[in-house]
Design a protein around this motif. Structure first.
Motif, PDB file in Angstrom:
ATOM      1  N   GLN A  69      -3.945   4.015  -0.213  1.00 57.49           N
ATOM      2  CA  GLN A  69      -4.779   3.409  -1.241  1.00 57.49           C
ATOM      3  C   GLN A  69      -6.134   4.104  -1.378  1.00 57.49           C
ATOM      4  O   GLN A  69      -6.940   3.729  -2.228  1.00 57.49           O
ATOM      5  CB  GLN A  69      -4.985   1.925  -0.938  1.00 57.49           C
ATOM      6  CG  GLN A  69      -3.700   1.143  -1.011  1.00 57.49           C
ATOM      7  CD  GLN A  69      -3.821  -0.259  -0.442  1.00 57.49           C
ATOM      8  OE1 GLN A  69      -4.829  -0.631   0.138  1.00 57.49           O
ATOM      9  NE2 GLN A  69      -2.771  -1.044  -0.613  1.00 57.49           N
ATOM     10  N   ASN A  70      -6.370   5.109  -0.547  1.00 57.01           N
ATOM     11  CA  ASN A  70      -7.624   5.857  -0.569  1.00 57.01           C
ATOM     12  C   ASN A  70      -7.364   7.357  -0.661  1.00 57.01           C
ATOM     13  O   ASN A  70      -7.954   8.146   0.075  1.00 57.01           O
ATOM     14  CB  ASN A  70      -8.452   5.523   0.683  1.00 57.01           C
ATOM     15  CG  ASN A  70      -9.023   4.130   0.612  1.00 57.01           C
ATOM     16  OD1 ASN A  70     -10.042   3.913  -0.033  1.00 57.01           O
ATOM     17  ND2 ASN A  70      -8.357   3.181   1.248  1.00 57.01           N
ATOM     18  N   ASP A  71      -6.471   7.723  -1.553  1.00 54.59           N
ATOM     19  CA  ASP A  71      -6.147   9.132  -1.826  1.00 54.59           C
ATOM     20  C   ASP A  71      -5.759   9.914  -0.582  1.00 54.59           C
ATOM     21  O   ASP A  71      -6.103  11.080  -0.424  1.00 54.59           O
ATOM     22  CB  ASP A  71      -7.315   9.831  -2.540  1.00 54.59           C
ATOM     23  CG  ASP A  71      -7.640   9.189  -3.879  1.00 54.59           C
ATOM     24  OD1 ASP A  71      -6.689   8.792  -4.588  1.00 54.59           O
ATOM     25  OD2 ASP A  71      -8.842   9.076  -4.205  1.00 54.59           O
ATOM     26  N   GLY A  72      -5.035   9.252   0.328  1.00 56.45           N
ATOM     27  CA  GLY A  72      -4.529   9.922   1.518  1.00 56.45           C
ATOM     28  C   GLY A  72      -5.531  10.059   2.648  1.00 56.45           C
ATOM     29  O   GLY A  72      -5.202  10.609   3.697  1.00 56.45           O
ATOM     30  N   GLU A  73      -6.727   9.578   2.464  1.00 56.47           N
ATOM     31  CA  GLU A  73      -7.765   9.658   3.495  1.00 56.47           C
ATOM     32  C   GLU A  73      -7.990   8.272   4.108  1.00 56.47           C
ATOM     33  O   GLU A  73      -8.066   7.277   3.385  1.00 56.47           O
ATOM     34  CB  GLU A  73      -9.089  10.153   2.909  1.00 56.47           C
ATOM     35  CG  GLU A  73      -9.034  11.563   2.370  1.00 56.47           C
ATOM     36  CD  GLU A  73      -8.855  12.605   3.469  1.00 56.47           C
ATOM     37  OE1 GLU A  73      -9.436  12.433   4.559  1.00 56.47           O
ATOM     38  OE2 GLU A  73      -8.130  13.583   3.221  1.00 56.47           O
ATOM     39  N   VAL A  79     -13.479   0.818   7.199  1.00 52.73           N
ATOM     40  CA  VAL A  79     -12.611  -0.021   8.034  1.00 52.73           C
ATOM     41  C   VAL A  79     -13.418  -0.637   9.178  1.00 52.73           C
ATOM     42  O   VAL A  79     -13.306  -1.832   9.454  1.00 52.73           O
ATOM     43  CB  VAL A  79     -11.398   0.781   8.550  1.00 52.73           C
ATOM     44  CG1 VAL A  79     -10.629   0.002   9.607  1.00 52.73           C
ATOM     45  CG2 VAL A  79     -10.488   1.162   7.390  1.00 52.73           C
ATOM     46  N   ILE A  80     -14.246   0.171   9.812  1.00 53.23           N
ATOM     47  CA  ILE A  80     -15.092  -0.334  10.901  1.00 53.23           C
ATOM     48  C   ILE A  80     -15.994  -1.451  10.392  1.00 53.23           C
ATOM     49  O   ILE A  80     -16.128  -2.497  11.030  1.00 53.23           O
ATOM     50  CB  ILE A  80     -15.916   0.813  11.529  1.00 53.23           C
ATOM     51  CG1 ILE A  80     -15.001   1.713  12.358  1.00 53.23           C
ATOM     52  CG2 ILE A  80     -17.070   0.268  12.372  1.00 53.23           C
ATOM     53  CD1 ILE A  80     -15.648   2.999  12.817  1.00 53.23           C
ATOM     54  N   LEU A 131      -5.580   1.278  13.714  1.00 54.89           N
ATOM     55  CA  LEU A 131      -5.167   1.135  12.318  1.00 54.89           C
ATOM     56  C   LEU A 131      -4.919   2.502  11.676  1.00 54.89           C
ATOM     57  O   LEU A 131      -3.965   2.665  10.919  1.00 54.89           O
ATOM     58  CB  LEU A 131      -6.205   0.356  11.517  1.00 54.89           C
ATOM     59  CG  LEU A 131      -6.358  -1.122  11.909  1.00 54.89           C
ATOM     60  CD1 LEU A 131      -7.455  -1.777  11.081  1.00 54.89           C
ATOM     61  CD2 LEU A 131      -5.041  -1.856  11.742  1.00 54.89           C
ATOM     62  N   GLU A 132      -5.750   3.461  12.015  1.00 60.03           N
ATOM     63  CA  GLU A 132      -5.537   4.819  11.485  1.00 60.03           C
ATOM     64  C   GLU A 132      -4.200   5.377  11.978  1.00 60.03           C
ATOM     65  O   GLU A 132      -3.480   6.047  11.234  1.00 60.03           O
ATOM     66  CB  GLU A 132      -6.683   5.725  11.916  1.00 60.03           C
ATOM     67  CG  GLU A 132      -6.573   7.127  11.352  1.00 60.03           C
ATOM     68  CD  GLU A 132      -7.755   8.004  11.732  1.00 60.03           C
ATOM     69  OE1 GLU A 132      -8.120   8.851  10.903  1.00 60.03           O
ATOM     70  OE2 GLU A 132      -8.301   7.833  12.855  1.00 60.03           O
ATOM     71  N   SER A 133      -3.831   5.042  13.213  1.00 59.00           N
ATOM     72  CA  SER A 133      -2.583   5.569  13.790  1.00 59.00           C
ATOM     73  C   SER A 133      -1.327   4.949  13.195  1.00 59.00           C
ATOM     74  O   SER A 133      -0.249   5.505  13.344  1.00 59.00           O
ATOM     75  CB  SER A 133      -2.587   5.373  15.311  1.00 59.00           C
ATOM     76  OG  SER A 133      -2.286   4.035  15.662  1.00 59.00           O
ATOM     77  N   ILE A 134      -1.437   3.801  12.524  1.00 60.70           N
ATOM     78  CA  ILE A 134      -0.236   3.145  11.972  1.00 60.70           C
ATOM     79  C   ILE A 134      -0.087   3.368  10.469  1.00 60.70           C
ATOM     80  O   ILE A 134       0.735   2.716   9.820  1.00 60.70           O
ATOM     81  CB  ILE A 134      -0.210   1.624  12.280  1.00 60.70           C
ATOM     82  CG1 ILE A 134      -1.353   0.877  11.597  1.00 60.70           C
ATOM     83  CG2 ILE A 134      -0.179   1.387  13.788  1.00 60.70           C
ATOM     84  CD1 ILE A 134      -1.204  -0.645  11.624  1.00 60.70           C
ATOM     85  N   GLN A 135      -0.838   4.297   9.922  1.00 63.12           N
ATOM     86  CA  GLN A 135      -0.738   4.564   8.491  1.00 63.12           C
ATOM     87  C   GLN A 135       0.615   5.159   8.146  1.00 63.12           C
ATOM     88  O   GLN A 135       1.132   6.023   8.867  1.00 63.12           O
ATOM     89  CB  GLN A 135      -1.870   5.484   8.019  1.00 63.12           C
ATOM     90  CG  GLN A 135      -3.241   4.868   8.165  1.00 63.12           C
ATOM     91  CD  GLN A 135      -3.334   3.534   7.473  1.00 63.12           C
ATOM     92  OE1 GLN A 135      -3.256   3.419   6.254  1.00 63.12           O
ATOM     93  NE2 GLN A 135      -3.500   2.470   8.260  1.00 63.12           N
ATOM     94  N   ALA A 136       1.186   4.677   7.044  1.00 63.95           N
ATOM     95  CA  ALA A 136       2.485   5.181   6.578  1.00 63.95           C
ATOM     96  C   ALA A 136       2.330   6.648   6.191  1.00 63.95           C
ATOM     97  O   ALA A 136       1.308   7.043   5.635  1.00 63.95           O
ATOM     98  CB  ALA A 136       2.964   4.359   5.387  1.00 63.95           C
ATOM     99  N   GLN A 137       3.309   7.402   6.506  1.00 59.73           N
ATOM    100  CA  GLN A 137       3.266   8.840   6.196  1.00 59.73           C
ATOM    101  C   GLN A 137       3.739   9.130   4.822  1.00 59.73           C
ATOM    102  O   GLN A 137       4.605   8.767   4.241  1.00 59.73           O
ATOM    103  CB  GLN A 137       4.097   9.623   7.214  1.00 59.73           C
ATOM    104  CG  GLN A 137       3.637   9.423   8.621  1.00 59.73           C
ATOM    105  CD  GLN A 137       2.189   9.831   8.870  1.00 59.73           C
ATOM    106  OE1 GLN A 137       1.688  10.752   8.263  1.00 59.73           O
ATOM    107  NE2 GLN A 137       1.512   9.125   9.753  1.00 59.73           N
TER     108      GLN A 137
END
Length: 137
Positions: A69-73, A79-80, A131-137
């Motif tokens: 939802q943030n252009d892949g970034e 988030v913090i 949360l960053e580690s569980i992002q869908a690829q």
């Protein structure tokens, strides 16, 4: 007094290790934080299907889609700030707890305001890294 100071020092060192140290330790700590603080609403996998989700008055976001939802970034600072909640940026409509305040209050009496702030920031960073580690690829 020595026991309290020693305990506080240990927590500060642990928080520093989370912030500065190995990502495996931070990820493990972040996953633990997630399971303790977030999974009841957001689900074990972060898709918004936790056991309390149906009781919420707002739709819970799919946390695996933050990067998409943030252009892949992955917007780490945003988030913090959302997790922390003390800076005025609040999560999904407001029912989300202000975790920064909750984490800090739980420790302030035991280790003092400064050490509890350091530990709180370490916990929030570890959670954001998870949360960053569980992002869908």
């Amino acid at each position: 007094m020595f026991q309290q100071t020693f305990s506080a020092l240990g927590l500060v060192i642990a928080a520093s290790a989370l912030c500065l140290g190995g990502s495996a330790m931070a990820q493990s700590a972040g996953e633990t934080e997630y399971m303790n603080a977030c999974a009841a609403c957001h689900g074990e996998n972060g898709t918004g299907d936790g056991p309390l989700a149906e009781l919420m008055t707002v739709e819970l976001p799919d946390l695996t889609q933050i990067s998409a939802q943030n252009d892949g970034e992955f917007p780490m600072l945003d988030v913090i700030q959302i997790i922390d909640g003390r800076s005025g940026i609040r999560g999904h409509g407001y029912p989300m707890p202000v975790w920064g305040q909750r984490f800090k209050e739980a420790l302030s009496v035991e280790i003092g305001p400064y050490a509890s702030e350091i530990v709180t920031r370490g916990r929030i960073l570890a959670l954001a890294q998870h949360l960053e580690s569980i992002q869908a690829q």
